[in-house]
Enzyme design. Structure first.
Site, PDB file in Angstrom:
ATOM      1  N   GLU A   1      18.483 -16.882  -8.133  1.00 27.05           N
ATOM      2  CA  GLU A   1      17.993 -15.539  -8.452  1.00 27.05           C
ATOM      3  C   GLU A   1      17.424 -15.487  -9.878  1.00 27.05           C
ATOM      4  OE1 GLU A   1      17.198 -13.003  -6.970  1.00 27.05           O
ATOM      5  OE2 GLU A   1      17.253 -11.373  -8.406  1.00 27.05           O
TER       6      GLU A   1
ATOM      7  N   LYS B   1       6.119  -4.269  -3.930  1.00 26.22           N
ATOM      8  CA  LYS B   1       7.562  -4.021  -3.814  1.00 26.22           C
ATOM      9  C   LYS B   1       8.064  -4.223  -2.382  1.00 26.22           C
ATOM     10  CE  LYS B   1      11.575  -2.530  -5.313  1.00 26.22           C
ATOM     11  NZ  LYS B   1      12.364  -3.521  -6.055  1.00 26.22           N
TER      12      LYS B   1
ATOM     13  N   TRP C   1      -2.627  -2.821  -1.709  1.00 29.79           N
ATOM     14  CA  TRP C   1      -2.269  -4.234  -1.857  1.00 29.79           C
ATOM     15  C   TRP C   1      -3.094  -4.931  -0.792  1.00 29.79           C
ATOM     16  CZ3 TRP C   1      -0.018  -8.222   1.018  1.00 29.79           C
ATOM     17  CH2 TRP C   1       0.488  -9.284   0.278  1.00 29.79           C
TER      18      TRP C   1
ATOM     19  N   CYS D   1       0.833  -1.199   0.000  1.00 25.17           N
ATOM     20  CA  CYS D   1       0.000   0.000   0.000  1.00 25.17           C
ATOM     21  C   CYS D   1       0.872   1.255   0.000  1.00 25.17           C
ATOM     22  CB  CYS D   1      -0.944   0.078   1.190  1.00 25.17           C
ATOM     23  SG  CYS D   1      -2.076  -1.289   1.287  1.00 25.17           S
TER      24      CYS D   1
ATOM     25  N   ASN E   1      -1.611   1.954   5.697  1.00 26.65           N
ATOM     26  CA  ASN E   1      -0.719   0.905   5.207  1.00 26.65           C
ATOM     27  C   ASN E   1      -0.307   0.074   6.418  1.00 26.65           C
ATOM     28  OD1 ASN E   1       1.384  -0.579   4.056  1.00 26.65           O
ATOM     29  ND2 ASN E   1       2.848   1.083   4.280  1.00 26.65           N
ATOM     30  N   GLY E   2      -0.475  -1.234   6.342  1.00 24.36           N
ATOM     31  CA  GLY E   2      -0.090  -2.087   7.474  1.00 24.36           C
ATOM     32  C   GLY E   2      -1.276  -2.922   7.918  1.00 24.36           C
TER      33      GLY E   2
ATOM     34  N   LYS F   1      13.626 -14.365 -10.583  1.00 21.74           N
ATOM     35  CA  LYS F   1      13.323 -13.224 -11.450  1.00 21.74           C
ATOM     36  C   LYS F   1      12.342 -13.645 -12.530  1.00 21.74           C
ATOM     37  CE  LYS F   1      14.327 -10.628  -9.937  1.00 21.74           C
ATOM     38  NZ  LYS F   1      14.830 -10.088  -8.729  1.00 21.74           N
TER      39      LYS F   1
ATOM     40  N   GLU G   1       8.822 -14.427 -11.174  1.00 28.39           N
ATOM     41  CA  GLU G   1       8.186 -13.206 -10.682  1.00 28.39           C
ATOM     42  C   GLU G   1       7.528 -12.407 -11.809  1.00 28.39           C
ATOM     43  OE1 GLU G   1      11.216 -10.968  -8.707  1.00 28.39           O
ATOM     44  OE2 GLU G   1       9.806 -10.077  -7.320  1.00 28.39           O
TER      45      GLU G   1
ATOM     46  N   HIS H   1      20.714 -35.907  -8.444  1.00 28.63           N
ATOM     47  CA  HIS H   1      20.058 -36.470  -7.244  1.00 28.63           C
ATOM     48  C   HIS H   1      18.537 -36.299  -7.296  1.00 28.63           C
ATOM     49  CE1 HIS H   1      23.912 -37.265  -5.432  1.00 28.63           C
ATOM     50  NE2 HIS H   1      24.282 -36.030  -5.708  1.00 28.63           N
TER      51      HIS H   1
ATOM     52  N   ARG I   1       4.023  -0.269  -4.717  1.00 33.35           N
ATOM     53  CA  ARG I   1       3.746  -0.786  -3.377  1.00 33.35           C
ATOM     54  C   ARG I   1       2.452  -1.598  -3.308  1.00 33.35           C
ATOM     55  NH1 ARG I   1       6.758   1.418   0.408  1.00 33.35           N
ATOM     56  NH2 ARG I   1       5.266   0.785   1.978  1.00 33.35           N
TER      57      ARG I   1
END
Ligand code: M6R
Length: 613
Positions: free
Chosen positions: A485, A608, A74, A2, A100-101, A489, A492, A508, A27
Site C-alpha cells: 500500500e 476515483k 475521464w 466521469c 458516464n460508462g 500510494k 499514485e 530472492h 471522477r
C-alpha cells in the site's frame, strides 16, 4: 469515471453545475462541459482540462437558465479534446446528453445511424445516445413533448448495451431533465423547488441531503416540483428519499491544501464512526444463524487497488481469529479464473465507492457460483451494495482524493471487527479473548490521533529523499500488505517508481535494485518478527540504501542502530498495528508528491471510481 450533474429549479443553474462538477472532479478531469437551456435554446460550453477551465469559459459565454446539465470527463472513447467533451448533441443540436460508462454496441449503432444520415461530431460512444434519441423521437407517439422525450429515452435504452448512466435535456422541454441508470452510478437529490441528478451525493449535498437511490434500469424524470421514477419496464415506482448524514463540510477541504491531507487527518474520526456500528451482529447482516456461521468453510475476498490491500490484511485477521481459510483475489483476476464451487463459501467484496466495475463483476461471478456475498463499502446505495446479499458500511464520509487513505484504514478496521465476530461465533475465540481484542480495537481511534502527529517529521525527511528515482517498502506478515500500500500510494500521487516487498523475499531477487541512496522504508513494529526486520535493514544498508524504519517505542533504540531515520508510531496489538503503520507512509507519499509539484488530489491518468472494466 466521469461525473454528471443536472439541475432543474427556479435559480440560474450555472453556479450549481460548476460547483457540482468541482465536487465530482475526482471522477475524471481531462475535460468538462455544460449545457444550459436559455430562452428555448441550448447553450453549450466545453473546455479541455479541469473544471477551472470550464469555469473560465463559462464566465465568458455567460449562459443563464434554470435547467442545465454538466459533465467532467475521464476519457474512454476518444482523446481528451473539446469535440470529445460532453455534453454531446444530436444533429439538430436540440438534444444534449451527458454520460458516464461505456456503450458497448456503439460502433454498430453509429454505423446504422450514419447510414440513416446522422452526422457525428466526436469519437465518443456517448454521441450515439443523442442521435438515437433524435431518431426515436420521430417514431414514438405521445400527446406532449415531455412524454415524447421520455418514450424516446425508454426506446433508446432498449437499443443500447453496456454499463451506463446518462442525463438528457431537450430544448423543447424546459424544466425537464431525464436521468437513466444502468450499472453506473446515478442518484437524485430532492430539494425544495429544485431537484438534482448526479453521479454522487457530494455534488448537491450543499443544497439537499435527501437522496433517491436509483436501481438498475431506472429512469428518473425530474421537474422543478417533483421527481418520478420508472423501472426498466416503464412502470412508475415509489422510491423513498433517504436522508444522508454526511456533513457537507466533510466533502470540503476545510482549510487543508489538499483532500488527501485532510482525509489522512480524518482517520481518527473515520475509525470511530466505523466502529460505532462494528460491534454489530454480523450474523444478522449475513443472514446466518449460529449453525450457519459455524459451517462457514471458505472466505474469498475480492477487491481492487487499495481495497485489495485491505483484503490482504483481512486474510491474516480471519485466518488467525476465526480459523477460516481465506483467499484474496484482485477482482479483475477473480472474474476470469476457475474458482472451485465449494459449499459454505462467503465472498467479501471490499470497495470504497461501491462502483468499481471489476469488483461488481467479480461479485456477480461469486453469486453465480452460489456463494453468499458481503460488501464492505463506504457509499450508501452504491451498485455494489445492491449487488451483494448484504453490506457492512464503513463510515468514513465522502473520500474525495483519488488516493485512498481513510477508506483503507476504515476497511481494515471493519475486517478486524468481522474476523473477531466470526471467531467468537464459531468458537475459535473465547469470550474473554474476544473482549480483549475488542477493547484494543476501541482504543484505535485514539492511537490514530497520535499517529497523525507524525506529519511534521515525515515532511522534514522528504526533503532528503524526494528526488530519488525509486523507493522500496518492506514489511512482513500483517505488515506486508502495508508495504504494498505504501508503494501504491507513493506511485499514485508522485509518479515515482515504488515497489513493496515481503522483507524475507528481497534476497530472492529484489535486493539487486538497491543502490547508493535508494530509500528503503521498513515496517518493523516491535513484535515477534522485529529481529528479522533488523536484519533486513542491515542487508539493505550494506548495499547503500537510505533506510527509514517505522517502528513502535519499544523498537526505537534498536531501529536507530540500523536505520538512517526512525518514525515511532503508537503501539497497539500485533494485528491492528498496520492501521497505524500506514500513516507515515501516507504522509510520505503526500509530501514527496507535494515537493515534486504533482497534482495530488487528481493524479494524471487516474479517476476515483473505475466504473469500466
Ligand atoms: O472504490 P474502490 O475501493 O472499489 O476502488 C478500488 C481502487 O480503484 C482504489 O482503491 C484505487 O487503487 C485508489 N486510487 C488507491 O488509492
Amino acid at each position: 469515471m466521469c461525473g454528471i450533474i443536472g439541475y432543474v429549479g427556479n435559480n440560474n443553474c450555472v453556479p450549481y453545475i460548476i460547483d457540482g462538477l468541482k465536487k465530482l472532479e475526482y471522477r475524471g478531469y481531462d475535460s468538462a462541459g455544460l449545457a444550459v437551456l436559455q430562452n428555448g435554446n441550448l447553450v453549450t460550453v466545453r473546455a479541455v482540462g479541469k473544471v477551472a477551465e470550464l469555469e473560465k469559459a463559462t464566465l465568458i459565454a455567460n449562459p443563464k437558465g434554470t435547467t442545465g446539465i454538466g459533465h467532467t470527463r475521464w476519457a474512454t472513447h476518444g482523446k481528451p479534446s473539446e469535440e470529445n467533451s460532453h455534453p454531446h448533441t444530436d444533429c439538430t443540436g436540440d438534444i444534449v446528453v451527458v454520460h458516464n460508462g461505456i456503450i458497448e454496441n456503439y460502433l454498430t449503432l453509429r454505423a446504422k445511424l450514419e447510414a440513416r444520415g446522422h452526422r457525428f461530431k466526436s469519437e465518443t460512444d456517448t454521441e450515439v445516445i443523442a442521435h438515437l434519441i433524435e431518431e426515436n423521437l420521430l417514431h414514438v407517439r405521445a400527446s406532449h413533448d415531455q412524454d415524447r422525450l421520455l418514450k424516446a429515452v425508454q426506446k433508446t435504452n432498449k437499443e443500447i448495451s453496456g454499463a451506463y448512466a446518462y442525463g438528457v435535456m431537450w430544448a423543447r422541454t424546459p424544466g425537464l431533465l431525464i436521468g437513466v441508470k444502468k450499472q453506473s452510478p446515478m442518484v437524485v437529490g430532492v430539494g425544495k423547488d429544485e431537484n438534482f441528478l448526479a453521479s454522487d451525493v457530494p455534488a448537491f449535498l450543499k443544497h439537499t441531503n435527501k437522496v433517491l437511490f436509483l436501481e438498475e434500469g431506472d429512469v428518473a424524470v425530474l421537474h422543478v416540483d417533483g421527481v418520478t421514477v420508472l423501472d426498466k419496464d416503464g412502470k412508475e415506482k415509489k422510491v423513498k428519499p433517504v436522508k444522508i448524514s454526511w456533513d457537507q463540510k466533510t466533502a470540503e477541504k476545510g482549510g487543508y491544501a489538499h483532500f488527501m491531507l485532510k482525509e489522512i487527518y480524518d482517520q481518527p474520526q473515520a475509525i470511530e464512526d466505523t466502529l460505532r456500528t462494528a460491534r454489530t451482529d454480523f450474523g444478522k447482516i449475513l443472514g446466518l444463524d449460529t449453525d450457519g456461521l459455524r459451517q462457514l468453510r471458505n472466505i474469498h475476498i475480492i477487491a481492487c487497488g487499495t481495497a485489495y490491500h485491505a483484503g490482504l490484511v483481512g486474510k491474516y485477521y480471519i485466518e488467525q481469529l476465526a480459523g477460516i481459510p481465506v483467499s484474496v483475489d484482485l477482482a479483475s483476476e477473480y472474474k476470469y479464473r476457475t474458482v472451485p464451487q465449494l459449499p459454505n463459501t462467503l465472498a467479501i467484496a471490499i470497495s470504497q465507492s461501491g462502483e468499481t466495475a471489476d469488483t461488481i463483476g467479480a461479485v456477480k461471478k461469486a453469486k453465480e457460483l452460489g456463494f453468499r456475498t458481503l460488501a464492505i463499502c463506504n457509499v450508501l446505495g452504491s451498485s455494489l451494495t445492491r449487488t451483494c446479499d448484504s453490506t457492512f458500511f464503513t463510515h468514513c464520509g465522502p473520500e474525495i482524493s483519488v488516493a485512498s487513505t481513510k477508506a483503507f484504514t476504515s476497511q481494515i478496521t471493519s475486517m478486524y471487527a468481522l474476523a473477531a465476530f466470526l471467531g467468537q461465533a464459531n468458537g475459535n475465540l473465547s469470550q474473554t479473548a474476544f473482549e480483549k481484542l475488542y477493547k484494543e480495537l476501541l482504543a484505535l481511534s485514539k492511537d490514530m490521533g497520535e499517529a497523525v502527529k507524525l506529519e511534521y517529521e515525515v515532511r522534514h525527511l522528504t526533503r532528503k529523499i524526494y528526488k530519488a528515482d525509486r523507493f522500496i517498502f518492506l514489511g512482513r506478515n500483517v505488515n506486508f500488505p502495508i508495504a504494498l500500500e505504501g508503494a501504491l500510494k507513493l506511485k499514485e500521487v508522485s509518479y515515482r517508481s515504488a515497489e513493496g516487498f515481503a522483507a524475507g523475499e528481497i534476497k530472492h531477487g529484489p535486493i539487486s535494485i538497491i543502490d547508493k541512496g535508494t530509500p528503503v522504508i521498513v515496517l518493523m513494529p516491535h513484535d515477534a518478527l522485529f529481529e528479522k526486520m533488523l536484519s533486513a535493514c542491515q542487508e539493505c544498508r550494506a548495499r547503500g540504501a537510505f533506510v527509514v524504519a517505522v517502528t513502535t517505542k519499544a523498537g526505537a533504540k534498536m531501529a536507530a542502530d540500523v536505520a538512517d531515520q526512525v518514525f515511532i508510531v503508537p503501539q497497539t496489538n500485533e494485528l491492528l498495528q498496520p492501521v497505524l503503520d500506514v500513516v507515515p507512509l501516507q504522509f510520505l507519499a503526500y509530501w514527496i508528491a507535494k515537493r515534486l509539484g504533482c497534482d495530488i488530489d487528481q493524479p494524471r491518468n487516474l479517476a476515483k471510481s473505475v466504473t469500466v472494466e
